[in-house]
Design a protein around this motif. Structure first.
Motif, PDB file in Angstrom:
ATOM      1  N   PRO A   1      -2.676  -6.821  18.889  1.00  0.00           N
ATOM      2  CA  PRO A   1      -1.347  -7.348  18.567  1.00  0.00           C
ATOM      3  C   PRO A   1      -0.652  -7.941  19.791  1.00  0.00           C
ATOM      4  O   PRO A   1      -0.878  -7.496  20.928  1.00  0.00           O
ATOM      5  N   PRO A   2       0.197  -8.944  19.577  1.00  0.00           N
ATOM      6  CA  PRO A   2       0.948  -9.559  20.682  1.00  0.00           C
ATOM      7  C   PRO A   2       2.062  -8.643  21.146  1.00  0.00           C
ATOM      8  O   PRO A   2       3.172  -8.666  20.613  1.00  0.00           O
ATOM      9  N   HIS A   3       1.761  -7.832  22.134  1.00  0.00           N
ATOM     10  CA  HIS A   3       2.724  -6.869  22.655  1.00  0.00           C
ATOM     11  C   HIS A   3       2.715  -6.953  24.168  1.00  0.00           C
ATOM     12  O   HIS A   3       1.656  -7.099  24.790  1.00  0.00           O
ATOM     13  N   LEU A   4       3.881  -6.853  24.768  1.00  0.00           N
ATOM     14  CA  LEU A   4       4.013  -6.987  26.215  1.00  0.00           C
ATOM     15  C   LEU A   4       3.173  -5.953  26.961  1.00  0.00           C
ATOM     16  O   LEU A   4       2.699  -6.216  28.058  1.00  0.00           O
ATOM     17  N   GLY A   5       2.965  -4.796  26.360  1.00  0.00           N
ATOM     18  CA  GLY A   5       2.182  -3.773  27.023  1.00  0.00           C
ATOM     19  C   GLY A   5       0.700  -4.047  27.027  1.00  0.00           C
ATOM     20  O   GLY A   5      -0.042  -3.441  27.792  1.00  0.00           O
ATOM     21  N   MET A   6       0.240  -4.964  26.171  1.00  0.00           N
ATOM     22  CA  MET A   6      -1.187  -5.224  26.067  1.00  0.00           C
ATOM     23  C   MET A   6      -1.584  -6.637  26.473  1.00  0.00           C
ATOM     24  O   MET A   6      -2.742  -6.890  26.807  1.00  0.00           O
ATOM     25  N   TYR A   7      -0.652  -7.586  26.444  1.00  0.00           N
ATOM     26  CA  TYR A   7      -0.943  -8.959  26.837  1.00  0.00           C
ATOM     27  C   TYR A   7      -0.498  -9.195  28.286  1.00  0.00           C
ATOM     28  O   TYR A   7       0.449  -8.558  28.766  1.00  0.00           O
ATOM     29  N   PHE A   8      -1.159 -10.121  28.961  1.00  0.00           N
ATOM     30  CA  PHE A   8      -0.635 -10.621  30.222  1.00  0.00           C
ATOM     31  C   PHE A   8       0.768 -11.168  29.952  1.00  0.00           C
ATOM     32  O   PHE A   8       1.025 -11.776  28.907  1.00  0.00           O
ATOM     33  N   ASP A   9       1.676 -10.964  30.903  1.00  0.00           N
ATOM     34  CA  ASP A   9       3.073 -11.345  30.687  1.00  0.00           C
ATOM     35  C   ASP A   9       3.218 -12.799  30.243  1.00  0.00           C
ATOM     36  O   ASP A   9       3.925 -13.098  29.273  1.00  0.00           O
ATOM     37  N   ASN A  10       2.554 -13.717  30.956  1.00  0.00           N
ATOM     38  CA  ASN A  10       2.735 -15.135  30.630  1.00  0.00           C
ATOM     39  C   ASN A  10       2.075 -15.500  29.308  1.00  0.00           C
ATOM     40  O   ASN A  10       2.534 -16.402  28.607  1.00  0.00           O
ATOM     41  N   CYS A  11       1.020 -14.791  28.918  1.00  0.00           N
ATOM     42  CA  CYS A  11       0.414 -15.027  27.607  1.00  0.00           C
ATOM     43  C   CYS A  11       1.362 -14.576  26.501  1.00  0.00           C
ATOM     44  O   CYS A  11       1.525 -15.266  25.485  1.00  0.00           O
ATOM     45  N   TYR A  12       1.980 -13.411  26.720  1.00  0.00           N
ATOM     46  CA  TYR A  12       2.908 -12.886  25.722  1.00  0.00           C
ATOM     47  C   TYR A  12       4.107 -13.826  25.550  1.00  0.00           C
ATOM     48  O   TYR A  12       4.536 -14.108  24.425  1.00  0.00           O
ATOM     49  N   LEU A  13       4.648 -14.313  26.653  1.00  0.00           N
ATOM     50  CA  LEU A  13       5.790 -15.217  26.575  1.00  0.00           C
ATOM     51  C   LEU A  13       5.444 -16.493  25.818  1.00  0.00           C
ATOM     52  O   LEU A  13       6.223 -16.981  24.994  1.00  0.00           O
ATOM     53  N   LYS A  14       4.254 -17.033  26.084  1.00  0.00           N
ATOM     54  CA  LYS A  14       3.873 -18.285  25.417  1.00  0.00           C
ATOM     55  C   LYS A  14       3.584 -18.059  23.936  1.00  0.00           C
ATOM     56  O   LYS A  14       3.911 -18.907  23.100  1.00  0.00           O
ATOM     57  N   TYR A  15       2.970 -16.919  23.622  1.00  0.00           N
ATOM     58  CA  TYR A  15       2.746 -16.609  22.205  1.00  0.00           C
ATOM     59  C   TYR A  15       4.098 -16.456  21.499  1.00  0.00           C
ATOM     60  O   TYR A  15       4.309 -16.986  20.404  1.00  0.00           O
ATOM     61  N   GLY A  16       5.015 -15.715  22.120  1.00  0.00           N
ATOM     62  CA  GLY A  16       6.334 -15.534  21.533  1.00  0.00           C
ATOM     63  C   GLY A  16       7.071 -16.849  21.359  1.00  0.00           C
ATOM     64  O   GLY A  16       7.765 -17.063  20.358  1.00  0.00           O
ATOM     65  N   ASP A  17       6.917 -17.741  22.332  1.00  0.00           N
ATOM     66  CA  ASP A  17       7.531 -19.064  22.234  1.00  0.00           C
ATOM     67  C   ASP A  17       7.025 -19.795  20.997  1.00  0.00           C
ATOM     68  O   ASP A  17       7.810 -20.340  20.214  1.00  0.00           O
ATOM     69  N   LEU A  18       5.697 -19.786  20.777  1.00  0.00           N
ATOM     70  CA  LEU A  18       5.138 -20.478  19.617  1.00  0.00           C
ATOM     71  C   LEU A  18       5.567 -19.807  18.315  1.00  0.00           C
ATOM     72  O   LEU A  18       5.835 -20.490  17.319  1.00  0.00           O
TER      73      LEU A  18
END
Length: 623
Positions: free
Chosen positions: A287-304
Motif C-alpha cells: 500500500p502507498p504509505h509513508l512508512g513503506m514507500y520512499f518519501d519522494n515516491c509516496y509524494l508523487k503517488y499522492g500527487d497523482l
C-alpha cells in the motif's frame, strides 16, 4: 542445513499428496462466451501457497516438520502453553498444523486451502463477476532455513497459481500484481529488464495485453481494460517504491530510478484514460504509505491520486494481511517528512524482511510471542492507534474538502495470518450502454479543474519541495469533479463490498469448511432488494443463497417487508433479520469518498463502532 534440501523442495513441487493436489476445473465450459456485466468484481490477495505444509506439523517449524519423539497431543499442549494460543471455535490439536490451514499463525497456506478457495470461487463466482484484482504474493515466505526458497520454486508456484485461476475463470479478466515474496531474494528487485520480470512476462503471457509487453519487460507493470472503453485496472509494481528494496533508490531521476519512470508512465496512463472518459482502479501489492514507500515516491503517488481524482475510482492493495482503509490527503502530503516512519517494515513483519543471508528458524522467534510474529501484535496495536489518530484529526464536515482526499483499501489475506478473507465489490453499471452519457463525460474531461493557487508554504524552486502538492498543483492541472464516480454515485462508482471469511479454517473434518459472510458495507435492505428490484440492471451485491440463514421463503418475506401470520415463520424472520444486522455494521450508501469520511468519523467517535472496527481488522479472529 540438511543435505540437498533445495532439490527436495523442487521435487515436492512436482509430487504432491492427495489433498494437496493442484486444482483442476472440470465443470466450467471453456467455450462459454463472456456474460453480461454483473456489477461485481473480486479483490483477492496473499495466497502464499506452501507445498511443504504438513498436517500435524509443529507451528514452530512453520508447519513443515512433524513432532519428533513425542506424542502429538503432548507436543501440542506444550506449544499451546508456550504460545498463549486463543482461537475462537478451534477444533484442531492446539499447537499443530491443521488440515485446511492454521489460523492465527505464521504458517503459510497448505494446498488444501488454496485448492478449496479456488474451488469455491469457481463454483460461486465464475458467472457472477466481471473481473478479478489479484494483488500478489503467490509463493511461500522464506522463513525456513532447512528449506530455503529458490527462484525456480517461486516461479513454479506462481505459474501453478495462474493456471488454476485461469482454469477457474476462463473468460474473466484477471489483473495480477507482483508481491514482495514473488521475487528472489524477497523485497529486492533490480531495474528491468531482468530475469525475474522476464519470467513473469512468460507466466502472465495470457494476461498482459500485447501493447504492454514491452513496458512490462522493463518495469513489471501494465494496464488492462476490464470493460473496454469504460473501465481499466492498472497493475503497479510497488517494489520500486518500497523502502525495503535495497536495489531501488527512490523516485528522483527517471533516467536511473525505475520508480520515477513508473510514476511517469502512470501519469501518462491516467491522462490517456481520462481523455477517453474512462475510469481506473489502481492496484498493487504494497500500500502507498509513508512508512513503506520512499518519501519522494509516496509524494508523487499522492500527487497523482489527487490530481486525477475524477479518473481514479479507487486504490486496492494487499501485503499487510490486516483489513483496513486509510486516506491520502493534502494535509499529510504537505507535512514535513517525519524522522521515523509511522508504520515501518521492521514493525510490521518478522525477519522475512531481512535480505542478507538465510533467515533464522521460526521457533525461537515464536516463544512468548503469542504466535503473532508474521505481523507482530505490537505493530498491529500501533497501526490501530495510528488509524484512530488520523481519523480523529480529520476536519469536521463544514471544513473538510473532499477533493483533497483519496481512499486506499487494504484487503485481508487468504493466508491465515488471522482468518482467510476474500472481498467481493459491487459497482454501479447503470448507463453502461448510453453512448450520449459517455460522450458527454469525454467532453467534460477536456476542461477539468485547476487548483486555486495559494501562498506557497515552501519555496517551490528548491528541489526538495518540487513534489509538494501546492508546488505541483501550481504548475500542473488538477482534475476533480463532484460528479465523478469517486465522489458521487453514478456509473462505475463503487457501491460497497461484502467480505467472506473462513472461520472454521482449523476444522479437522475431511469436508472443506464453508466460506461465510463476515460483514458487508451495505445496508441490509440493499443485500435483499425488493422482488421488483431483482430484475433491474443492478443485481444484488451477492447471490441471495450466500446470505446467512438463507431460506427463499424468509428472504421473500424480508424483501417485501411482510410479517407472516405463522408463528414459526415469524421466528425465522426475526432470526434472519438479526443475522442481517450482524453482518452489516456500517450501512454505507456507497463507497464514495464522503461515505468513507463518514465511516472514519463514526469509528473514532463511537466506542461500539471502534470495537467492531478492531474486530474486523483481524478478520473476526478474536485476536
Amino acid at each position: 542445513m540438511k543435505h540437498a534440501t533445495v532439490l527436495t523442495v523442487l521435487s515436492l513441487v512436482a509430487q504432491v499428496t492427495s489433498n494437496q493436489a493442484p486444482y483442476r476445473v472440470s465443470d466450467i465450459s471453456a467455450t462459454k462466451k463472456r456474460q453480461p456485466l454483473t456489477g461485481r468484481f473480486i479483490h483477492i490477495t496473499d495466497f502464499h501457497p506452501d507445498i511443504l505444509y504438513k498436517e500435524g506439523a509443529t507451528i514452530e517449524s512453520g508447519c513443515h516438520e512433524l513432532p519428533k519423539g513425542k506424542d502429538h497431543d503432548e507436543e501440542g499442549s506444550r506449544l499451546a502453553s508456550s504460545s498463549n494460543i486463543s482461537i475462537a471455535g478451534n477444533t484442531r490439536t492446539a499447537g499443530l498444523a491443521g488440515k485446511w490451514g492454521t489460523g492465527v499463525s505464521d504458517c503459510d497456506s497448505p494446498m488444501s486451502l488454496v485448492n478449496m478457495t479456488i474451488d469455491w470461487l469457481a463454483k460461486e463466482w465464475a458467472h457472477e463477476i466481471d473481473f478479478i484484482v489479484w494483488t500478489g504474493d503467490s509463493a511461500r515466505h522464506d522463513l525456513d532455513r532447512n528449506f530455503p526458497r529458490t527462484p525456480n520454486e517461486i516461479f513454479q508456484s506462481n505459474r501453478m497459481m495462474v493456471q488454476q485461476m485461469q482454469q477457474a475463470f476462463p473468460h474473466i479478466p484477471i489483473v495480477p500484481s507482483l508481491g514482495n515474496n514473488d521475487i528472489y531474494p524477497h523485497n529486492v528487485l533490480a531495474p528491468g529488464p531482468n530475469n525475474i520480470i522476464s519470467q513473469y512476462t512468460k507466466i502472465w503471457s495470457d494476461i498482459i495485453p500485447n501493447d504492454y509487453e514491452h513496458i512490462f519487460e522493463r518495469g513489471g507493470y501494465f494496464s488492462l481494460e476490464v470493460i473496454p472503453d469504460r473501465l481499466a485496472v492498472i497493475s503497479l509494481n510497488t517494489l520500486y517504491w518500497y523502502k525495503a528494496n535495497t536495489l531501488a533508490d527512490g523516485c528522483l531521476d527517471r533516467n536511473k530510478d525505475p520508480g520515477a519512470f513508473e510514476l511517469e508512465w502512470l501519469e501518462v496512463q491516467l491522462d490517456q484514460f481520462r481523455g477517453r472518459g474512462m475510469q481506473v482502479w489502481l492496484s498493487g501489492h504494497i500500500p502507498p504509505h509513508l512508512g513503506m514507500y520512499f518519501d519522494n515516491c509516496y509524494l508523487k503517488y499522492g500527487d497523482l491520486a489527487l490530481r486525477f481524482q475524477d479518473t481514479i475510482v479507487g486504490h486496492l492493495y494487499g501485503h499487510m494481511n490486516v483489513d483496513h482503509f486509510f486516506f491520502i490527503d493534502v494535509q499529510e502530503l504537505e507535512a514535513p517528512m517525519p524522522d521515523a516512519p509511522h508504520i515501518s517494515e521492521a514493525n510490521l513483519t518478522s525477519p522475512e524482511s531481512l535480505v542478507d543471508g538465510p533467515p533464522p528458524r521460526i521457533g525461537p522467534l515464536l516463544e512468548g510471542s503469542g504466535r503473532y510474529r508474521t505481523m507482530g501484535r505490537a505493530a498491529n496495536n500501533f497501526l490501530q492507534e495510528e488509524l484512530r489518530k488520523d481519523f480523529g484529526e480529520m476536519p469536521g464536515p463544514a471544513k473538510i474538502k473532499l477533493k483533497d482526499y483519496a481512499v486506499v483499501n487494504v484487503a485481508p489475506s487468504v493466508i491465515p495470518t488471522y482468518y482467510p478473507g476474500v472481498r467481493v465489490f459491487s459497482y454501479n453499471i447503470s448507463n453502461m450502454e448510453d453512448e450520449d452519457f459517455w460522450s458527454d463525460m469525454k467532453k467534460k474531461r477536456r476542461t477539468g479543474h485547476r487548483h486555486r493557487k495559494k501562498k506557497a508554504k515552501h519555496d517551490c524552486r528548491r528541489p526538495e519541495n518540487r513534489d509538494r502538492p501546492h508546488c505541483v498543483f501550481a504548475r500542473l492541472p488538477r482534475h476533480y469533479d463532484k460528479a465523478s464516480p469517486s465522489r458521487s454515485n453514478g456509473p462505475l462508482s463503487p457501491l460497497g463490498y461484502t467480505q467472506f471469511f473462513l472461520p472454521d479454517v482449523d476444522s479437522t473434518r475431511d469436508i472443506a469448511p464453508d466460506w461465510k459472510i463476515e460483514y458487508s458495507t451495505f445496508h441490509p435492505r440493499k443485500l435483499v432488494p425488493q422482488s421488483s428490484g431483482l430484475t433491474e440492471t443492478q443485481p444484488p451485491p451477492v447471490p441471495l443463497h450466500l446470505l446467512p440463514g438463507y431460506d427463499p421463503t424468509i428472504v421473500s418475506l424480508y424483501a417485501a417487508n411482510d410479517v407472516p401470520a405463522d408463528e414459526g415463520q415469524r421466528s425465522k424472520l426475526v432470526r434472519f433479520e438479526e443475522d442481517m444486522k450482524h453482518i452489516t455494521p456500517w450501512k454505507l450508501k456507497d463507497l464514495t469518498i464522503k461515505n468513507w469520511v463518514k465511516l472514519a468519523r463514526k469509528v473514532v467517535t463511537r466506542k461500539k463502532s471502534w470495537k467492531k472496527f478492531q474486530e474486523i481488522m483481524y478478520v473476526s479472529s478474536d485476536n
